[in-house]
Design a protein around this motif. Structure first.
Motif, short mmCIF file in Angstrom:
data_model
loop_
_atom_site.label_atom_id
_atom_site.label_comp_id
_atom_site.label_asym_id
_atom_site.label_seq_id
_atom_site.Cartn_x
_atom_site.Cartn_y
_atom_site.Cartn_z
N LEU A 14 37.82 -9.95 -34.03
CA LEU A 14 37.62 -8.54 -33.69
C LEU A 14 38.51 -7.63 -34.53
O LEU A 14 38.05 -6.60 -35.04
N ARG A 15 39.77 -8.01 -34.70
CA ARG A 15 40.68 -7.20 -35.52
C ARG A 15 40.18 -7.14 -36.96
O ARG A 15 40.27 -6.11 -37.63
N LEU A 16 39.66 -8.26 -37.45
CA LEU A 16 39.13 -8.31 -38.81
C LEU A 16 37.92 -7.38 -38.95
O LEU A 16 37.79 -6.65 -39.93
N ALA A 17 37.04 -7.40 -37.94
CA ALA A 17 35.85 -6.55 -37.97
C ALA A 17 36.24 -5.07 -37.97
O ALA A 17 35.65 -4.25 -38.69
N VAL A 28 30.51 7.44 -31.94
CA VAL A 28 31.51 7.97 -31.01
C VAL A 28 32.48 6.87 -30.61
O VAL A 28 33.69 7.05 -30.66
N THR A 29 31.96 5.75 -30.17
CA THR A 29 32.79 4.56 -29.93
C THR A 29 32.14 3.39 -30.65
O THR A 29 30.91 3.27 -30.67
N GLY A 30 32.96 2.54 -31.23
CA GLY A 30 32.41 1.45 -32.02
C GLY A 30 33.01 0.11 -31.66
O GLY A 30 33.14 -0.23 -30.49
N ILE A 31 33.41 -0.64 -32.66
CA ILE A 31 33.90 -2.00 -32.47
C ILE A 31 35.14 -2.00 -31.58
O ILE A 31 36.07 -1.23 -31.80
N GLY A 32 35.13 -2.86 -30.58
CA GLY A 32 36.27 -2.97 -29.68
C GLY A 32 35.97 -2.57 -28.26
O GLY A 32 36.68 -2.95 -27.33
N ASP A 33 34.90 -1.79 -28.05
CA ASP A 33 34.48 -1.44 -26.70
C ASP A 33 33.33 -2.34 -26.26
O ASP A 33 32.78 -3.10 -27.06
N MET A 47 24.52 0.99 -27.41
CA MET A 47 23.89 -0.26 -27.81
C MET A 47 24.93 -1.37 -27.85
O MET A 47 26.10 -1.14 -28.16
N THR A 48 24.48 -2.55 -27.50
CA THR A 48 25.39 -3.69 -27.45
C THR A 48 24.63 -4.97 -27.72
O THR A 48 23.40 -5.01 -27.62
N THR A 49 25.35 -6.00 -28.07
CA THR A 49 24.74 -7.32 -28.22
C THR A 49 25.66 -8.36 -27.59
O THR A 49 26.88 -8.26 -27.69
#
Length: 333
Positions: A14-17, A28-33, A47-49
């Protein structure tokens, strides 16, 4: 020598992404939520996966119907955590060549039924061959109130949680022990047939004093740490206030285990953990009562960094234990 994933865990990926992928103006909100939220045409789209793999995520006793249901729920739960109403689901499924077609049909019919139950629909996907059954969902929703995120809690707020804790983890323990006592079947259902708290998520998003939220998938303690770290605050919870159902306590007593282990470190409850300003508590209580839903205030946010738990006046640091892919650092529940 390059580090292995088993040494650094999912959080390192996740930190790498976050380091590699950059936001555009509409994000507005992205990687990490729990879900990404985009601003398009004056509206907020979430949107989520989420994915699960047979060997690591699906107990062998799960029926095709339960597999299909859970594939939907784990994705819609992420939408609930940001205050979004589900509207559509895409999914990709990989299966061995000798997988029964009738089982595929049962999985897909279950996904259709479950998506419709939440007011959404399945709109497409992809099929591939793989050594193990793997289902990856992509869920799409609309934020009807404000956007909920993990990094907006501040000191001086209350910490709440919807529903009850520990049933899913206790259910997994029942499955692993191959117990067949009928009285514990509700725990097994909690593990195999969870619910996404979409109604609760929308209510939280429409309550102005709610500041942050996350769904409890990796364990209550672990998710507390995620809010604390993302928001740069401390959290203290009171052990006696944790909402644990009586059946979890009964089961724990029968096997000589502390029920709080299931509640704190088990995961897969898919309840919502949130923070709220004290001045908005009565408003949230009214809204939950009107919707016939429940939540419990279990602690507060404080200055500092970390998570603590109090019991009978004694406070100790709560370990950051839960489920993390690759490391499998959850307790042996």
């Amino acid at each position: 020598m390059s580090k292995r994933l088993k040494d650094v865990g999912e959080s390192a990926v996740l930190r790498l992404a976050r380091k590699i992928f950059t936001k555009s103006k509409i994000v507005v909100t992205g990687i990490g939520d729990d879900a990404a939220v985009l601003s398009i045409g004056g509206k907020f789209f979430a949107m989520t996966t989420d994915m699960f793999v047979g060997k690591t995520s699906i107990p062998q006793i799960a029926t095709p119907e339960q597999i299909g249901k859970k594939a939907v729920v784990i994705n819609f739960s992420d939408l609930a955590a940001v205050g979004a109403r589900p509207i559509a689901l895409l999914f990709s499924i990989a299966m061995p060549a000798d997988f029964e077609l009738s089982s595929v049909e049962r999985i897909m019919r279950s996904m259709e039924k479950e998506a419709r139950r939440y007011g959404a629909c399945v709109v497409g996907g992809d099929v591939d061959e793989g050594e193990d059954i793997t289902i990856a969902g992509f869920a799409f929703g609309i934020v009807e109130g404000k956007i909920l995120a993990r990094d907006r809690a501040r000191p001086g707020e209350l910490v709440g949680v919807t529903g009850e804790l520990g049933s899913a983890a206790a259910g997994l323990d029942v499955i692993r022990r191959k117990l067949e006592e009928k009285r514990f079947e509700p725990l097994i259902r909690a593990q195999l047939e969870p619910e996404a708290r979409c109604v609760e998520g929308i209510i939280l998003g429409k309550c102005k004093g709610v500041t942050s939220a996350i769904d409890i998938s990796d364990g209550f303690a672990y998710n507390l740490w995620q809010i604390a770290e993302e928001s740069g605050i401390g959290i203290t919870v009171e052990k006696e206030k944790l909402p644990i159902c009586s059946l979890v306590k009964e089961y724990s007593k029968s096997i000589g285990k502390d029920p709080y282990d299931f509640a704190l470190f088990g995961g897969e409850d898919y309840e919502l953990l949130f923070t709220i300003k004290p001045s908005s508590l009565s408003e949230l209580e009214r809204k939950f009562k009107r919707a016939n839903r429940k939540f419990t205030i279990v602690g507060k946010t404080v200055r500092g960094r970390g998570v603590w738990i109090s019991e009978e006046g004694k406070v100790k640091r709560l370990p950051k234990i839960g489920f993390e892919h690759f490391r499998h650092n959850s307790q042996n529940l």
